[in-house]
Design a protein around this motif. Structure first.
Motif, PDB file in Angstrom:
ATOM      1  N   SER A 190       0.834  -1.201   0.000  1.00 11.89           N
ATOM      2  CA  SER A 190       0.000   0.000   0.000  1.00 11.89           C
ATOM      3  C   SER A 190       0.872   1.255   0.000  1.00 11.89           C
ATOM      4  CB  SER A 190      -0.907   0.019   1.236  1.00 11.89           C
ATOM      5  OG  SER A 190      -1.512   1.288   1.396  1.00 11.89           O
ATOM      6  N   PRO A 191       0.888   2.031  -1.078  1.00 11.96           N
ATOM      7  CA  PRO A 191       1.660   3.285  -1.092  1.00 11.96           C
ATOM      8  C   PRO A 191       1.211   4.249   0.000  1.00 11.96           C
ATOM      9  CG  PRO A 191       1.013   2.662  -3.319  1.00 11.96           C
ATOM     10  CD  PRO A 191       0.259   1.765  -2.383  1.00 11.96           C
ATOM     11  N   LEU A 192      -0.097   4.265   0.284  1.00 10.74           N
ATOM     12  CA  LEU A 192      -0.604   5.169   1.316  1.00 10.74           C
ATOM     13  C   LEU A 192      -0.037   4.810   2.683  1.00 10.74           C
ATOM     14  CD1 LEU A 192      -2.434   7.453   2.259  1.00 10.74           C
ATOM     15  CD2 LEU A 192      -4.312   5.781   2.432  1.00 10.74           C
ATOM     16  N   LEU A 193      -0.040   3.522   3.012  1.00  9.47           N
ATOM     17  CA  LEU A 193       0.505   3.095   4.301  1.00  9.47           C
ATOM     18  C   LEU A 193       1.995   3.411   4.384  1.00  9.47           C
ATOM     19  CD1 LEU A 193       0.173   1.698   7.014  1.00  9.47           C
ATOM     20  CD2 LEU A 193       0.558  -0.500   5.861  1.00  9.47           C
ATOM     21  N   ASN A 194       2.720   3.161   3.303  1.00  9.25           N
ATOM     22  CA  ASN A 194       4.149   3.487   3.280  1.00  9.25           C
ATOM     23  C   ASN A 194       4.376   4.973   3.538  1.00  9.25           C
ATOM     24  OD1 ASN A 194       5.055   0.878   2.721  1.00  9.25           O
ATOM     25  ND2 ASN A 194       4.834   1.150   0.515  1.00  9.25           N
ATOM     26  N   ASP A 195       3.560   5.815   2.901  1.00 14.63           N
ATOM     27  CA  ASP A 195       3.734   7.259   3.051  1.00 14.63           C
ATOM     28  C   ASP A 195       3.365   7.736   4.455  1.00 14.63           C
ATOM     29  OD1 ASP A 195       4.748   7.758   0.549  1.00 14.63           O
ATOM     30  OD2 ASP A 195       2.813   8.241  -0.359  1.00 14.63           O
ATOM     31  N   VAL A 196       2.314   7.180   5.024  1.00 15.65           N
ATOM     32  CA  VAL A 196       1.900   7.598   6.369  1.00 15.65           C
ATOM     33  C   VAL A 196       2.978   7.237   7.390  1.00 15.65           C
ATOM     34  CG1 VAL A 196       0.259   7.181   8.237  1.00 15.65           C
ATOM     35  CG2 VAL A 196      -0.575   7.534   5.905  1.00 15.65           C
ATOM     36  N   VAL A 197       3.433   5.992   7.349  1.00 19.60           N
ATOM     37  CA  VAL A 197       4.476   5.564   8.290  1.00 19.60           C
ATOM     38  C   VAL A 197       5.764   6.343   8.031  1.00 19.60           C
ATOM     39  CG1 VAL A 197       5.921   3.629   9.028  1.00 19.60           C
ATOM     40  CG2 VAL A 197       3.480   3.272   8.585  1.00 19.60           C
ATOM     41  N   GLY A 198       6.126   6.491   6.766  1.00 20.53           N
ATOM     42  CA  GLY A 198       7.341   7.225   6.431  1.00 20.53           C
ATOM     43  C   GLY A 198       7.280   8.670   6.875  1.00 20.53           C
ATOM     44  N   PHE A 199       6.134   9.307   6.683  1.00 23.64           N
ATOM     45  CA  PHE A 199       5.970  10.710   7.068  1.00 23.64           C
ATOM     46  C   PHE A 199       6.142  10.887   8.576  1.00 23.64           C
ATOM     47  CE2 PHE A 199       3.164  14.194   8.471  1.00 23.64           C
ATOM     48  CZ  PHE A 199       3.745  15.252   7.783  1.00 23.64           C
ATOM     49  N   VAL A 200       5.517  10.032   9.350  1.00 25.08           N
ATOM     50  CA  VAL A 200       5.588  10.148  10.813  1.00 25.08           C
ATOM     51  C   VAL A 200       7.006   9.881  11.309  1.00 25.08           C
ATOM     52  CG1 VAL A 200       4.800   9.156  12.998  1.00 25.08           C
ATOM     53  CG2 VAL A 200       3.159   9.573  11.150  1.00 25.08           C
ATOM     54  N   VAL A 201       7.596   8.783  10.876  1.00 23.02           N
ATOM     55  CA  VAL A 201       8.915   8.395  11.381  1.00 23.02           C
ATOM     56  C   VAL A 201       9.988   9.386  10.943  1.00 23.02           C
ATOM     57  CG1 VAL A 201      10.699   6.621  11.314  1.00 23.02           C
ATOM     58  CG2 VAL A 201       8.298   5.959  11.523  1.00 23.02           C
ATOM     59  N   HIS A 202       9.961   9.778   9.667  1.00 27.28           N
ATOM     60  CA  HIS A 202      10.969  10.725   9.190  1.00 27.28           C
ATOM     61  C   HIS A 202      10.823  12.085   9.873  1.00 27.28           C
ATOM     62  CE1 HIS A 202      11.681   7.735   6.080  1.00 27.28           C
ATOM     63  NE2 HIS A 202      12.737   8.420   5.694  1.00 27.28           N
ATOM     64  N   SER A 203       9.599  12.527  10.072  1.00 28.43           N
ATOM     65  CA  SER A 203       9.394  13.811  10.750  1.00 28.43           C
ATOM     66  C   SER A 203       9.960  13.771  12.162  1.00 28.43           C
ATOM     67  CB  SER A 203       7.902  14.157  10.790  1.00 28.43           C
ATOM     68  OG  SER A 203       7.384  14.339   9.486  1.00 28.43           O
ATOM     69  N   LEU A 204       9.753  12.666  12.860  1.00 32.21           N
ATOM     70  CA  LEU A 204      10.295  12.528  14.213  1.00 32.21           C
ATOM     71  C   LEU A 204      11.820  12.583  14.217  1.00 32.21           C
ATOM     72  CD1 LEU A 204       7.949   9.732  15.622  1.00 32.21           C
ATOM     73  CD2 LEU A 204       7.994  12.140  16.306  1.00 32.21           C
ATOM     74  N   LEU A 205      12.435  12.179  13.113  1.00 34.86           N
ATOM     75  CA  LEU A 205      13.897  12.195  13.010  1.00 34.86           C
ATOM     76  C   LEU A 205      14.422  13.493  12.402  1.00 34.86           C
ATOM     77  CD1 LEU A 205      14.510   8.538  11.786  1.00 34.86           C
ATOM     78  CD2 LEU A 205      15.022   9.476  14.051  1.00 34.86           C
ATOM     79  N   GLY A 206      13.527  14.451  12.160  1.00 35.87           N
ATOM     80  CA  GLY A 206      13.954  15.733  11.617  1.00 35.87           C
ATOM     81  C   GLY A 206      14.217  15.719  10.127  1.00 35.87           C
ATOM     82  N   VAL A 207      13.583  14.793   9.414  1.00 35.29           N
ATOM     83  CA  VAL A 207      13.797  14.649   7.972  1.00 35.29           C
ATOM     84  C   VAL A 207      12.500  14.957   7.229  1.00 35.29           C
ATOM     85  CG1 VAL A 207      14.444  13.069   6.118  1.00 35.29           C
ATOM     86  CG2 VAL A 207      15.539  12.883   8.366  1.00 35.29           C
ATOM     87  N   PRO A 208      12.530  15.845   6.230  1.00 37.08           N
ATOM     88  CA  PRO A 208      11.333  16.123   5.428  1.00 37.08           C
ATOM     89  C   PRO A 208      11.031  14.935   4.519  1.00 37.08           C
ATOM     90  CG  PRO A 208      13.209  17.304   4.520  1.00 37.08           C
ATOM     91  CD  PRO A 208      13.692  16.640   5.783  1.00 37.08           C
ATOM     92  N   TYR A 209      10.039  14.150   4.878  1.00 34.67           N
ATOM     93  CA  TYR A 209       9.836  12.839   4.258  1.00 34.67           C
ATOM     94  C   TYR A 209       9.648  12.894   2.746  1.00 34.67           C
ATOM     95  CZ  TYR A 209       7.434   8.669   2.648  1.00 34.67           C
ATOM     96  OH  TYR A 209       7.063   7.573   1.912  1.00 34.67           O
ATOM     97  N   PHE A 210       8.632  13.626   2.293  1.00 33.25           N
ATOM     98  CA  PHE A 210       8.342  13.615   0.860  1.00 33.25           C
ATOM     99  C   PHE A 210       9.481  14.241   0.061  1.00 33.25           C
ATOM    100  CE2 PHE A 210       4.031  13.249   2.609  1.00 33.25           C
ATOM    101  CZ  PHE A 210       3.574  12.151   1.889  1.00 33.25           C
ATOM    102  N   SER A 211      10.085  15.278   0.614  1.00 34.64           N
ATOM    103  CA  SER A 211      11.200  15.933  -0.077  1.00 34.64           C
ATOM    104  C   SER A 211      12.325  14.936  -0.327  1.00 34.64           C
ATOM    105  CB  SER A 211      11.714  17.106   0.753  1.00 34.64           C
ATOM    106  OG  SER A 211      10.659  17.968   1.118  1.00 34.64           O
ATOM    107  N   TRP A 212      12.673  14.204   0.723  1.00 37.83           N
ATOM    108  CA  TRP A 212      13.751  13.229   0.576  1.00 37.83           C
ATOM    109  C   TRP A 212      13.314  12.051  -0.290  1.00 37.83           C
ATOM    110  CZ3 TRP A 212      14.283   8.068   2.078  1.00 37.83           C
ATOM    111  CH2 TRP A 212      15.573   7.545   1.896  1.00 37.83           C
TER     112      TRP A 212
END
Length: 281
Positions: free
Chosen positions: A4-26
């Motif tokens: 699921s691309p949506l699930l990947n993006d949701v998890v990626g967005f939350v985890v990367h944001s917590l690590l100080g990384v702009p998820y979609f940009s990266w």
């Protein structure tokens, strides 16, 4: 990890944001890295300097141990934030001075991606607000101990892993028409951090060649894919069995800039090995 691309993006967005990384940009620039690996004009990360613009190359002390250590510390502590904020170690974007992972209209993004770049920024603002509140409640010392320092450790491993995946004296870079997608994908290196760390890092270290050839394979099938492609690639499969920290120190000293045998500086560019580092290591 999911179909699921949506699930990947949701998890990626939350985890990367917590690590100080702009998820979609990266996510976008990483995809372009896969599309232009080891191309001097197309790649988005770990684009080496050339003999023409290598800093300190003409200085007798340019690759001395103190200079080598200084670059090492800066790269493996601040390298990741500098890449995100200033596009350090990426390709040149002539005519653009505002190149980073936070500006929606930066030249590394297209118009369709601008909204998601801004969304990534909002994720970082939200995390920053939480960190600020935590500091007001518990003090900055506690925030540094339980958040800032652990994030810096993550950043160190990230830069170290990606550096070793794409840096080795035998790995070429390409310029102009000499580059092809397949040449770039095969110019990556598998290494091992040992049984435990390889699994903690979800096999991203010892299956990186397969990851570049088939980037949609989830990490839990990467070992199977690697075992399948090894006999097919033969001598074109690159793997380094040196102890990981030995490899890091040696390749950091030896792989300082690339150069071509052609007068134009184009074509196939190879790492130039510093004789001082070679003798010392």
């Amino acid at each position: 990890f999911s179909a699921s691309p949506l699930l990947n993006d949701v998890v990626g967005f939350v985890v990367h944001s917590l690590l100080g990384v702009p998820y979609f940009s990266w996510k976008y620039t990483h995809a372009r890295h896969h599309g232009g690996t080891n191309s001097m004009e197309r790649d988005e990360v770990f684009v080496p300097v050339t003999a023409q613009n290598a800093p300190l190359l003409d200085k007798p002390w340019g690759y001395s141990l103190p200079v080598r250590l200084t670059y090492f510390v800066i790269t493996f502590t601040a390298g990741w934030p500098l890449y995100l904020a200033l596009n350090v170690a990426s390709r040149e974007h002539k005519g653009h001075w505002l190149v980073n992972h936070f500006t929606p209209w930066a030249p590394i993004f297209n118009k369709r991606e601008a909204f998601y770049v801004a969304l990534s920024d909002l994720g970082l603002v939200a995390v920053g607000a939480v960190v600020w509140k935590a500091a007001q409640a518990a003090g900055w010392a506690a925030v540094a101990k339980y958040y800032i320092v652990p994030v810096m450790v993550v950043n160190f491993w990230l830069v170290m892993i990606t550096f070793l995946q794409h840096t080795h004296p035998s790995v070429p870079h390409y310029s102009g028409e000499d580059w092809t997608w397949l040449k770039g994908a095969l110019s990556t290196v598998d290494r091992s951090f040992g049984y435990t760390l390889d699994r903690i890092f979800h096999r991203i270290v010892d299956t990186h060649v397969a990851h570049h050839l088939f980037s949609y394979i989830p990490f839990y099938h990467a070992e199977e894919a690697t075992n399948a492609i090894k006999p097919l690639l033969g001598e074109h499969y690159l793997v380094d069995h040196r102890p990981i920290f030995q490899a890091l120190w040696q390749d950091w000293g030896k792989c300082r800039y690339v150069d071509s045998e052609e007068a134009t500086g184009k074509g196939v560019l190879w790492w130039k090995v510093d004789p001082i580092c070679t003798k010392r290591d």
